[in-house]
Design a protein around this motif. Structure first.
Motif, PDB file in Angstrom:
ATOM      1  N   LEU A 198      31.365  26.315  72.590  1.00  0.00           N
ATOM      2  CA  LEU A 198      30.967  25.885  73.937  1.00  0.00           C
ATOM      3  C   LEU A 198      29.912  26.809  74.534  1.00  0.00           C
ATOM      4  CD1 LEU A 198      34.346  24.745  75.506  1.00  0.00           C
ATOM      5  CD2 LEU A 198      32.327  23.332  75.071  1.00  0.00           C
ATOM      6  N   VAL A 199      30.085  28.113  74.302  1.00  0.00           N
ATOM      7  CA  VAL A 199      29.119  29.065  74.874  1.00  0.00           C
ATOM      8  C   VAL A 199      27.739  28.846  74.250  1.00  0.00           C
ATOM      9  CG1 VAL A 199      28.470  31.499  74.975  1.00  0.00           C
ATOM     10  CG2 VAL A 199      30.806  30.789  75.545  1.00  0.00           C
ATOM     11  N   VAL A 200      27.695  28.783  72.913  1.00  0.00           N
ATOM     12  CA  VAL A 200      26.401  28.613  72.245  1.00  0.00           C
ATOM     13  C   VAL A 200      25.752  27.295  72.656  1.00  0.00           C
ATOM     14  CG1 VAL A 200      25.269  28.268  70.021  1.00  0.00           C
ATOM     15  CG2 VAL A 200      26.920  30.108  70.301  1.00  0.00           C
ATOM     16  N   ASN A 201      26.536  26.232  72.641  1.00  0.00           N
ATOM     17  CA  ASN A 201      25.946  24.941  72.999  1.00  0.00           C
ATOM     18  C   ASN A 201      25.583  24.860  74.477  1.00  0.00           C
ATOM     19  OD1 ASN A 201      25.696  23.777  70.521  1.00  0.00           O
ATOM     20  ND2 ASN A 201      27.768  22.909  70.531  1.00  0.00           N
ATOM     21  N   GLY A 202      26.332  25.585  75.299  1.00  0.00           N
ATOM     22  CA  GLY A 202      25.955  25.654  76.711  1.00  0.00           C
ATOM     23  C   GLY A 202      24.591  26.300  76.865  1.00  0.00           C
ATOM     24  N   LEU A 203      24.388  27.406  76.135  1.00  0.00           N
ATOM     25  CA  LEU A 203      23.097  28.092  76.205  1.00  0.00           C
ATOM     26  C   LEU A 203      21.977  27.186  75.674  1.00  0.00           C
ATOM     27  CD1 LEU A 203      24.130  31.691  75.033  1.00  0.00           C
ATOM     28  CD2 LEU A 203      23.498  30.947  77.352  1.00  0.00           C
ATOM     29  N   LEU A 204      22.262  26.502  74.564  1.00  0.00           N
ATOM     30  CA  LEU A 204      21.245  25.603  73.999  1.00  0.00           C
ATOM     31  C   LEU A 204      20.902  24.474  74.967  1.00  0.00           C
ATOM     32  CD1 LEU A 204      22.322  25.340  70.252  1.00  0.00           C
ATOM     33  CD2 LEU A 204      20.223  26.352  71.153  1.00  0.00           C
ATOM     34  N   THR A 205      21.937  23.959  75.648  1.00  0.00           N
ATOM     35  CA  THR A 205      21.691  22.893  76.622  1.00  0.00           C
ATOM     36  C   THR A 205      20.752  23.393  77.720  1.00  0.00           C
ATOM     37  OG1 THR A 205      23.895  22.044  76.192  1.00  0.00           O
ATOM     38  CG2 THR A 205      22.798  21.224  78.171  1.00  0.00           C
ATOM     39  N   LEU A 206      21.024  24.624  78.193  1.00  0.00           N
ATOM     40  CA  LEU A 206      20.157  25.198  79.225  1.00  0.00           C
ATOM     41  C   LEU A 206      18.735  25.361  78.695  1.00  0.00           C
ATOM     42  CD1 LEU A 206      22.469  27.933  80.802  1.00  0.00           C
ATOM     43  CD2 LEU A 206      21.802  25.735  81.797  1.00  0.00           C
ATOM     44  N   LEU A 207      18.640  25.877  77.460  1.00  0.00           N
ATOM     45  CA  LEU A 207      17.326  26.118  76.862  1.00  0.00           C
ATOM     46  C   LEU A 207      16.532  24.814  76.750  1.00  0.00           C
ATOM     47  CD1 LEU A 207      15.323  28.011  75.365  1.00  0.00           C
ATOM     48  CD2 LEU A 207      16.483  27.363  73.245  1.00  0.00           C
ATOM     49  N   PHE A 208      17.178  23.784  76.223  1.00  0.00           N
ATOM     50  CA  PHE A 208      16.457  22.526  76.055  1.00  0.00           C
ATOM     51  C   PHE A 208      16.106  21.886  77.398  1.00  0.00           C
ATOM     52  CE2 PHE A 208      17.680  22.861  71.634  1.00  0.00           C
ATOM     53  CZ  PHE A 208      16.510  22.417  71.028  1.00  0.00           C
ATOM     54  N   GLY A 209      17.019  22.050  78.359  1.00  0.00           N
ATOM     55  CA  GLY A 209      16.709  21.559  79.704  1.00  0.00           C
ATOM     56  C   GLY A 209      15.462  22.241  80.248  1.00  0.00           C
ATOM     57  N   ILE A 215      13.008  23.682  78.450  1.00  0.00           N
ATOM     58  CA  ILE A 215      11.810  23.235  77.710  1.00  0.00           C
ATOM     59  C   ILE A 215      11.364  21.864  78.213  1.00  0.00           C
ATOM     60  CG2 ILE A 215      10.906  22.600  75.438  1.00  0.00           C
ATOM     61  CD1 ILE A 215      12.814  24.653  74.218  1.00  0.00           C
ATOM     62  N   GLU A 216      12.339  20.959  78.365  1.00  0.00           N
ATOM     63  CA  GLU A 216      11.985  19.618  78.851  1.00  0.00           C
ATOM     64  C   GLU A 216      11.287  19.690  80.199  1.00  0.00           C
ATOM     65  OE1 GLU A 216      14.880  16.326  78.862  1.00  0.00           O
ATOM     66  OE2 GLU A 216      15.812  17.315  77.143  1.00  0.00           O
ATOM     67  N   LYS A 217      11.812  20.560  81.050  1.00  0.00           N
ATOM     68  CA  LYS A 217      11.231  20.681  82.383  1.00  0.00           C
ATOM     69  C   LYS A 217       9.805  21.221  82.307  1.00  0.00           C
ATOM     70  CE  LYS A 217      12.792  22.286  86.842  1.00  0.00           C
ATOM     71  NZ  LYS A 217      13.577  23.381  87.432  1.00  0.00           N
ATOM     72  N   ARG A 218       9.624  22.212  81.445  1.00  0.00           N
ATOM     73  CA  ARG A 218       8.285  22.790  81.288  1.00  0.00           C
ATOM     74  C   ARG A 218       7.290  21.750  80.774  1.00  0.00           C
ATOM     75  NH1 ARG A 218       7.126  28.241  81.117  1.00  0.00           N
ATOM     76  NH2 ARG A 218       4.999  27.470  80.964  1.00  0.00           N
ATOM     77  N   LEU A 219       7.758  20.860  79.903  1.00  0.00           N
ATOM     78  CA  LEU A 219       6.852  19.860  79.323  1.00  0.00           C
ATOM     79  C   LEU A 219       6.636  18.681  80.264  1.00  0.00           C
ATOM     80  CD1 LEU A 219       8.154  19.752  75.638  1.00  0.00           C
ATOM     81  CD2 LEU A 219       6.038  20.772  76.460  1.00  0.00           C
ATOM     82  N   ASN A 220       7.357  18.700  81.364  1.00  0.00           N
ATOM     83  CA  ASN A 220       7.301  17.543  82.263  1.00  0.00           C
ATOM     84  C   ASN A 220       6.160  17.614  83.265  1.00  0.00           C
ATOM     85  OD1 ASN A 220       8.671  15.249  82.028  1.00  0.00           O
ATOM     86  ND2 ASN A 220      10.549  15.952  83.030  1.00  0.00           N
ATOM     87  N   TYR A 221       5.179  18.493  83.018  1.00  0.00           N
ATOM     88  CA  TYR A 221       4.100  18.621  83.987  1.00  0.00           C
ATOM     89  C   TYR A 221       3.206  17.383  83.986  1.00  0.00           C
ATOM     90  CZ  TYR A 221       0.830  19.870  80.227  1.00  0.00           C
ATOM     91  OH  TYR A 221       0.047  19.846  79.109  1.00  0.00           O
ATOM     92  N   TYR A 222       3.341  16.564  82.951  1.00  0.00           N
ATOM     93  CA  TYR A 222       2.616  15.288  82.981  1.00  0.00           C
ATOM     94  C   TYR A 222       3.564  14.168  82.561  1.00  0.00           C
ATOM     95  CZ  TYR A 222       2.244  14.898  77.886  1.00  0.00           C
ATOM     96  OH  TYR A 222       2.524  14.757  76.557  1.00  0.00           O
ATOM     97  N   LYS A 223       3.213  12.958  82.914  1.00  0.00           N
ATOM     98  CA  LYS A 223       4.006  11.802  82.492  1.00  0.00           C
ATOM     99  C   LYS A 223       3.274  11.098  81.366  1.00  0.00           C
ATOM    100  CE  LYS A 223       5.741  10.490  86.985  1.00  0.00           C
ATOM    101  NZ  LYS A 223       4.534  10.576  87.761  1.00  0.00           N
ATOM    102  N   GLY A 224       4.024  10.421  80.527  1.00  0.00           N
ATOM    103  CA  GLY A 224       3.364   9.595  79.502  1.00  0.00           C
ATOM    104  C   GLY A 224       3.592  10.117  78.107  1.00  0.00           C
TER     105      GLY A 224
END
Lengths: 259, 215
Positions: B193-204, B206-215
């Motif tokens: 749970l701890v590792v996957n929690g950290l991974l979930t945060l990490l991917f969240g 990254i997704e946010k960082r890549l969200n500066y544009y749509k499409g």
């Protein structure tokens, strides 16, 4: 000498013959509009000339030198193909801006990649890149988008995106600029801004080929008009001849629907 | 208290193996998957069908079976027994995950509109430049969510190593059940749970960082 000469261009998709021996030529500084209903082959014609489709027959000449010959067996090297490609600029119906880049980055991307191949690039890197940026800013200014240089395509309206894509095509200084229905994907109130940009280019004697449904605009801006139907050129002439006084029944039928 | 330390140490050392399997698989399967993806999109038909068959077999059979095959087949078929159990597990994982990643890559690459390639071409970009300067970034943005999903599954799958007696965390915890202890088994869940929690945060992130544009 004609800047562009298209000879007997054929294109078939499977058994469907989309272009049946299309020929035309145009002079430097001329503006040629291609009219015709959907399915008449006008977009395919544009795509064949721009190497996005491979024509099944015919030839294309630019400034008298052959850049495409369907009967030729030899396959030009990628470098030669690029050089031929860069005779032309193409503005797409659906803009096709690169979404991850700002308006300015869209315009400078290709010129920068090209500059990186220049022999003197390393020595004059700063100067070359700043020239490219400056040129791109001038182009954005010319299409009225200097303030939007830092915006991403998703932050721009359709008309603004299309104007960026025109600037992007101009940045490579093409001999001939092609427009594939540049206003068809836009709301009617946004077409005006695109047509104004094209008119401005016309006033500076940019050689252009415009596939369009805007009959009135084509009449105003063109030196020459081609009407296509069923994969052939039905009628060709000045706007007065083709739109004002069409000789062919098919042209008349098309115009009466459009006007 | 001594018992607690004993359990903690053996679980943690077991989880070390899970982490080794996880990281090695990630580092090797991410690039290998890209090669497989290009194979499955190749215009050279034999290569394409070979790759597709490979992906079909790997995705169509249990990972546990693949671990057994990698571990036993060399010894039983060719008399070159697999020396290291951990290596066998990692090989099986890399092959398995490369197949899954390749399908994610392929989906991502094929979802990029053809107009992006055409715009690159008419601007005189080489095929390589079209891929690296235009397509790649858009693909990355699109595959981050499914890759995140797959990578979280990978963390949990590492416990399958116990199939050939690699002493990963759950195998370690199971030993304590013989002493009548259930808590070690429950505790293993916390590690995941701890590792996957950290991974979930990490991917969240990254997704946010890549969200500066749509499409």
């Amino acid at each position: 000498m004609a800047i562009l000469e298209v000879k007997n261009l054929h294109k078939s998709f499977g058994k469907t013959e989309v272009l049946k021996s299309v020929s035309f030529s145009m002079e430097k500084g001329e503006i040629l509009s291609i009219l015709g209903s959907s399915g008449s082959g006008k977009t395919t014609l544009l795509r064949c000339i721009n190497f996005l489709e491979k024509a099944s027959g015919g030839q294309v000449f630019v400034d008298g030198s052959c850049i495409f010959d369907a009967s030729s067996k030899e396959k030009p090297s990628p470098a030669v193909m690029r050089e031929r490609q860069l005779n032309f600029g193409l503005v797409f119906q659906s803009f096709n801006l690169f979404p991850q880049y700002t308006a300015l980055e869209n315009v400078v991307l290709a010129p920068k990649l090209q500059a990186a191949e220049r022999a003197d690039f390393k020595e004059n890197k700063k100067k070359i890149l700043s020239e490219i940026e400056q040129n791109a800013m001038n182009l954005l200014d010319r299409v009225g988008l200097a303030e939007k240089a830092g915006n991403y395509p998703c932050q721009l309206s359709g008309g603004q995106q299309q104007r960026v894509s025109i600037a992007r095509a101009l940045a490579l200084d093409p001999k001939i600029l092609f427009f594939d229905e540049p206003t068809s994907a836009l709301d009617p109130e946004l077409t005006g801004e695109i047509l104004r940009v094209i008119k401005d280019l016309a006033s500076k004697h940019m050689t252009m080929v415009i596939v369009t449904h805007e009959i009135e605009f084509a009449r105003n801006v063109s030196d020459k008009i081609i009407f296509m139907d069923g994969g052939v050129v039905v009628e060709e002439g000045t706007p007065e001849q083709v739109i004002g006084n069409p000789r062919h029944e098919r042209t008349r039928a098309f115009l009466s629907k459009m006007l | 208290m001594d018992k607690f330390i004993e359990v903690f140490n053996s679980l943690t050392s077991g989880f070390g193996l899970n982490c080794i399997i996880f990281l090695s698989t990630l580092v090797l399967a991410i690039p290998l998957g890209l090669i497989v993806a290009f194979g499955s999109m190749s215009e050279f038909k034999p290569l394409k069908w070979l790759t597709k068959t490979f992906v079909w077999i790997i995705r169509g059979t249990p990972l546990m079976l693949q671990i057994f095959v990698v571990f036993y087949a060399p010894g039983l078929l060719f008399e070159i027994p697999m020396r290291s159990r951990l290596t066998a597990v990692i090989i099986a994982f890399v092959i398995n995950y490369a197949a899954y990643f390749s399908e994610i890559y392929r989906g991502g690459i094929e979802s990029i509109p053809v107009g992006q390639y055409e715009a690159g071409q008419v601007l005189g970009l080489t095929k390589k430049q079209v891929f690296s300067k235009i397509v790649l970034f858009q693909v990355i943005k699109r595959i981050v969510p499914p890759m995140g999903n797959e990578i979280i599954t990978l963390v949990k799958d590492t416990s399958l190593a116990r199939a050939i007696a690699v002493a990963e965390i759950i195998m370690q915890a199971e030993r304590f059940t013989k002493e009548g202890l259930i808590l070690p088994l429950f505790s293993t869940g916390l590690y995941f749970l701890v590792v996957n929690g950290l991974l979930t945060l990490l991917f969240g992130y990254i997704e946010k960082r890549l969200n500066y544009y749509k499409g």
